[in-house]
Motif scaffolding. Structure first.
Motif, PDB file in Angstrom:
ATOM      1  N   ALA A 184       0.841  -1.195   0.000  1.00 50.34           N
ATOM      2  CA  ALA A 184       0.000   0.000   0.000  1.00 50.34           C
ATOM      3  C   ALA A 184       0.874   1.241   0.000  1.00 50.34           C
ATOM      4  O   ALA A 184       1.714   1.415   0.889  1.00 50.34           O
ATOM      5  N   ILE A 185       0.674   2.105  -0.997  1.00 54.93           N
ATOM      6  CA  ILE A 185       1.468   3.338  -1.114  1.00 54.93           C
ATOM      7  C   ILE A 185       0.591   4.531  -0.774  1.00 54.93           C
ATOM      8  O   ILE A 185      -0.539   4.643  -1.271  1.00 54.93           O
ATOM      9  N   ASP A 186       1.115   5.443   0.052  1.00 55.96           N
ATOM     10  CA  ASP A 186       0.323   6.595   0.452  1.00 55.96           C
ATOM     11  C   ASP A 186       1.239   7.788   0.720  1.00 55.96           C
ATOM     12  O   ASP A 186       2.415   7.621   1.066  1.00 55.96           O
ATOM     13  N   ALA A 187       0.703   8.989   0.567  1.00 56.63           N
ATOM     14  CA  ALA A 187       1.410  10.204   0.956  1.00 56.63           C
ATOM     15  C   ALA A 187       1.365  10.329   2.474  1.00 56.63           C
ATOM     16  O   ALA A 187       0.377   9.958   3.108  1.00 56.63           O
ATOM     17  N   LEU A 188       2.442  10.853   3.060  1.00 57.99           N
ATOM     18  CA  LEU A 188       2.549  10.967   4.508  1.00 57.99           C
ATOM     19  C   LEU A 188       2.662  12.423   4.928  1.00 57.99           C
ATOM     20  O   LEU A 188       2.973  13.298   4.127  1.00 57.99           O
ATOM     21  N   ALA A 189       2.419  12.665   6.220  1.00 56.31           N
ATOM     22  CA  ALA A 189       2.674  13.972   6.826  1.00 56.31           C
ATOM     23  C   ALA A 189       3.953  13.869   7.647  1.00 56.31           C
ATOM     24  O   ALA A 189       4.214  12.844   8.278  1.00 56.31           O
ATOM     25  N   THR A 190       4.746  14.930   7.643  1.00 57.19           N
ATOM     26  CA  THR A 190       6.019  14.929   8.350  1.00 57.19           C
ATOM     27  C   THR A 190       6.077  16.082   9.343  1.00 57.19           C
ATOM     28  O   THR A 190       5.285  17.039   9.249  1.00 57.19           O
ATOM     29  N   SER A 191       7.007  15.997  10.266  1.00 55.75           N
ATOM     30  CA  SER A 191       7.224  17.101  11.209  1.00 55.75           C
ATOM     31  C   SER A 191       8.462  17.907  10.841  1.00 55.75           C
ATOM     32  O   SER A 191       8.868  18.787  11.592  1.00 55.75           O
ATOM     33  N   SER A 192       9.055  17.611   9.684  1.00 62.13           N
ATOM     34  CA  SER A 192      10.274  18.299   9.247  1.00 62.13           C
ATOM     35  C   SER A 192      10.158  18.710   7.787  1.00 62.13           C
ATOM     36  O   SER A 192       9.907  17.861   6.916  1.00 62.13           O
ATOM     37  N   VAL A 193      10.348  19.977   7.513  1.00 60.34           N
ATOM     38  CA  VAL A 193      10.311  20.459   6.128  1.00 60.34           C
ATOM     39  C   VAL A 193      11.348  19.736   5.281  1.00 60.34           C
ATOM     40  O   VAL A 193      11.119  19.439   4.100  1.00 60.34           O
ATOM     41  N   ASP A 194      12.495  19.413   5.869  1.00 62.44           N
ATOM     42  CA  ASP A 194      13.576  18.765   5.127  1.00 62.44           C
ATOM     43  C   ASP A 194      13.183  17.389   4.606  1.00 62.44           C
ATOM     44  O   ASP A 194      13.825  16.881   3.678  1.00 62.44           O
ATOM     45  N   ARG A 195      12.164  16.761   5.192  1.00 63.50           N
ATOM     46  CA  ARG A 195      11.790  15.411   4.770  1.00 63.50           C
ATOM     47  C   ARG A 195      10.738  15.397   3.663  1.00 63.50           C
ATOM     48  O   ARG A 195      10.446  14.330   3.116  1.00 63.50           O
ATOM     49  N   ILE A 196      10.174  16.523   3.330  1.00 63.81           N
ATOM     50  CA  ILE A 196       9.158  16.544   2.277  1.00 63.81           C
ATOM     51  C   ILE A 196       9.792  16.134   0.948  1.00 63.81           C
ATOM     52  O   ILE A 196      10.744  16.763   0.473  1.00 63.81           O
ATOM     53  N   ALA A 197       9.289  15.057   0.377  1.00 65.91           N
ATOM     54  CA  ALA A 197       9.742  14.529  -0.923  1.00 65.91           C
ATOM     55  C   ALA A 197      11.200  14.102  -0.915  1.00 65.91           C
ATOM     56  O   ALA A 197      11.825  14.007  -1.978  1.00 65.91           O
ATOM     57  N   THR A 198      11.780  13.846   0.264  1.00 72.68           N
ATOM     58  CA  THR A 198      13.166  13.368   0.313  1.00 72.68           C
ATOM     59  C   THR A 198      13.305  12.091   1.149  1.00 72.68           C
ATOM     60  O   THR A 198      14.408  11.539   1.217  1.00 72.68           O
ATOM     61  N   SER A 199      12.241  11.643   1.778  1.00 71.09           N
ATOM     62  CA  SER A 199      12.303  10.451   2.624  1.00 71.09           C
ATOM     63  C   SER A 199      11.270   9.429   2.172  1.00 71.09           C
ATOM     64  O   SER A 199      10.211   9.793   1.649  1.00 71.09           O
ATOM     65  N   VAL A 200      11.597   8.163   2.385  1.00 69.71           N
ATOM     66  CA  VAL A 200      10.679   7.067   2.085  1.00 69.71           C
ATOM     67  C   VAL A 200      10.562   6.217   3.345  1.00 69.71           C
ATOM     68  O   VAL A 200      11.582   5.846   3.944  1.00 69.71           O
ATOM     69  N   GLN A 201       9.334   5.919   3.757  1.00 68.36           N
ATOM     70  CA  GLN A 201       9.144   5.027   4.898  1.00 68.36           C
ATOM     71  C   GLN A 201       8.507   3.722   4.439  1.00 68.36           C
ATOM     72  O   GLN A 201       7.538   3.722   3.690  1.00 68.36           O
ATOM     73  N   LEU A 202       9.077   2.616   4.905  1.00 67.78           N
ATOM     74  CA  LEU A 202       8.530   1.286   4.681  1.00 67.78           C
ATOM     75  C   LEU A 202       8.134   0.707   6.031  1.00 67.78           C
ATOM     76  O   LEU A 202       8.816   0.929   7.032  1.00 67.78           O
ATOM     77  N   ALA A 203       7.043  -0.039   6.066  1.00 72.51           N
ATOM     78  CA  ALA A 203       6.605  -0.665   7.320  1.00 72.51           C
ATOM     79  C   ALA A 203       5.861  -1.949   7.010  1.00 72.51           C
ATOM     80  O   ALA A 203       5.097  -2.019   6.046  1.00 72.51           O
ATOM     81  N   ASN A 204       6.097  -2.968   7.833  1.00 69.90           N
ATOM     82  CA  ASN A 204       5.399  -4.246   7.633  1.00 69.90           C
ATOM     83  C   ASN A 204       4.160  -4.342   8.500  1.00 69.90           C
ATOM     84  O   ASN A 204       3.677  -5.435   8.787  1.00 69.90           O
ATOM     85  N   THR A 205       3.627  -3.199   8.921  1.00 71.62           N
ATOM     86  CA  THR A 205       2.483  -3.163   9.841  1.00 71.62           C
ATOM     87  C   THR A 205       1.195  -2.708   9.181  1.00 71.62           C
ATOM     88  O   THR A 205       0.173  -2.568   9.852  1.00 71.62           O
TER      89      THR A 205
END
Length: 328
Positions: A184-205
Motif C-alpha cells: 500500500a502506497i500513500d502520501a505521509l505527513a512529516t514534522s520536518s520540512v527537510d523530509r518533504i519529498a526526500t524520505s521514504v518510509q517502509l513498514a510491515n504493519t
C-alpha cells in the motif's frame, strides 16, 4: 507542555516512526524500552530502521509492533536520474527484506489517495508507473521474460470520490484475486520540512489512510485484509501547527542571550504556547496542511523512483531499462 502532548492537543499525528521515536526519546532523555534503532549509511541515503518489539514499545511509540524503515535521501528532490536510480536500488533492497515472499508469490499494489489533490496523489501516480504482470501469466505467457512475479495494481480513490471505504474496496479485490501480499502506497505527513519529498518510509504493519492529516479511515493491515500488508510512503505535507511551534521555539532560543527575556520565557505558562498557535491558525488549527508549490513536480519524480524500486524488488531478474517496457 512537552512536544508530544502539544501535538496531541492540536490533533497532529506523526506518520513517520523515526520522527515519533526522536520526539519521545528526547522527552524521556533515554532509550525507549521495547524499541531498537539501527542506522546504515549509503552514498546517496541514510537508512534508519526502527523496530517496535513488544507492547511496551508500542504504547510508548503509538505505533504497532513491527519494523519501520526510513530512507532519508536529500537528493531525491533533485532532478538527477542517476541518483534516483541509486535511491531506487536502496529502496528495492530494503523492501525485499520486509516482503517475506516466495519467488512465485503474487502481489497487489494499492495506490492510496486522491488523484485530484496533488499532494495526495502519490499512490495513484505510482500505480501509473507500476509494472503489472498478473494478466500476462494467462493471456501472454511468452512476454514473461526471465520469469515475472504476478503483480496487479489498483488506485481505489478515496471515500469522498467513491462513497465506499477504501478498505472495503481493497478487501473485495483481495478476496477475489487472492494475492499473497499487499503493498500500500500513500502520501505521509512529516514534522520536518527537510523530509518533504526526500524520505521514504517502509513498514510491515500496514497503514491507516489519512491518519497524518486527521482523517480516521479503516486500517489496511493483516487483520483487515487477511494477508500481510507492507506500507510505503513519502512525506508530501506538513501540519501548519508544527511550523508555528517550530518558529516559536526558534524565537525562544534567542531569548537565552538576554537574561531578562529568558526569565520571561521560563515563566511562560506551557498552555500559552498552544493558545498562541490556536489563535494564529484560527478555525483551521487541526486542518491546515502545508505543501511546497512545486509539489506536482516532486510527486512526478518520487513516484517514478518508488515504482522503480518496487519493480526491482518484485522482479529481480528485470533490469531498470526493461522495467519501462512493461509500464501500463
Amino acid at each position: 507542555m512537552n512536544r508530544s502532548q502539544l501535538y496531541g492537543n492540536l490533533g497532529i499525528r506523526l506518520d513517520m516512526a523515526v520522527e515519533a521515536h526522536d520526539v519521545i526519546r528526547q522527552e524521556r532523555g533515554s532509550d525507549i524500552p521495547g524499541v531498537k534503532v539501527f542506522k546504515a549509511q549509503h552514498p546517496t541515503a541514510t537508512v534508519t530502521t526502527v523496530i517496535v518489539e513488544n507492547v511496551q514499545g508500542e504504547q510508548a511509540m503509538g505505533k504497532p509492533v513491527g519494523t519501520y524503515v526510513t530512507i532519508d535521501a536529500p537528493q531525491l528532490r533533485d532532478n538527477n536520474r542517476e541518483v534516483h536510480q541509486q535511491i531506487a536500488s536502496i529502496l528495492a533492497k530494503e523492501l525485499t527484506g520486509l516482503l517475506q515472499l516466495r519467488p512465485d508469490g503474487s502481489v497487489l499494489v494499492v495506490g492510496l489517495g486522491n488523484w485530484n489533490a496533488t499532494p495526495d496523489a502519490l499512490g495513484p501516480k505510482v500505480v501509473d508507473y507500476t509494472m503489472v504482470t498478473r494478466h500476462l501469466h494467462q493471456y501472454a505467457p511468452e512476454e514473461l521474460a526471465g520469469g515475472l512475479r504476478p503483480v496487479s495494481a489498483i488506485a481505489p480513490g478515496v471515500l469522498g470520490l467513491t462513497g465506499i471505504e477504501t478498505a472495503e474496496i481493497i478487501k473485495g479485490i483481495v478476496e477475489k484475486t487472492r494475492p499473497d501480499l499487499v503493498i500500500a502506497i500513500d502520501a505521509l505527513a512529516t514534522s520536518s520540512v527537510d523530509r518533504i519529498a526526500t524520505s521514504v518510509q517502509l513498514a510491515n504493519t500496514g497503514i491507516h489512510p489519512g491518519s497524518g492529516v486527521g482523517n480516521k479511515r479503516a486500517g489496511i493491515n493483516l487483520e483487515t485484509m487477511g494477508v500481510p500488508v507492507v506500507a510505503l510512503g513519502i512525506p508530501t505535507v506538513m501540519h501548519a501547527g508544527i511550523i508555528a511551534h517550530e518558529a516559536i521555539e526558534k524565537l525562544m532560543e534567542q531569548f537565552q542571550t538576554s537574561p531578562t527575556l529568558y526569565k520571561l520565557y521560563k515563566g511562560l505558562n506551557p498552555d500559552a504556547l498552544q493558545q498562541i498557535i490556536e489563535q494564529v491558525l484560527g478555525p483551521y488549527t487541526r486542518d491546515l496542511i502545508m505543501t511546497p508549490k512545486e509539489i506536482d513536480q516532486l510527486i512526478q519524480q518520487t513516484s517514478k523512483v518508488v515504482a522503480s524500486g518496487i519493480a526491482q524488488s518484485l522482479h529481480p531478474s528485470i533490469t531498470p531499462e526493461q522495467w519501462t517496457q512493461y509500464l501500463q
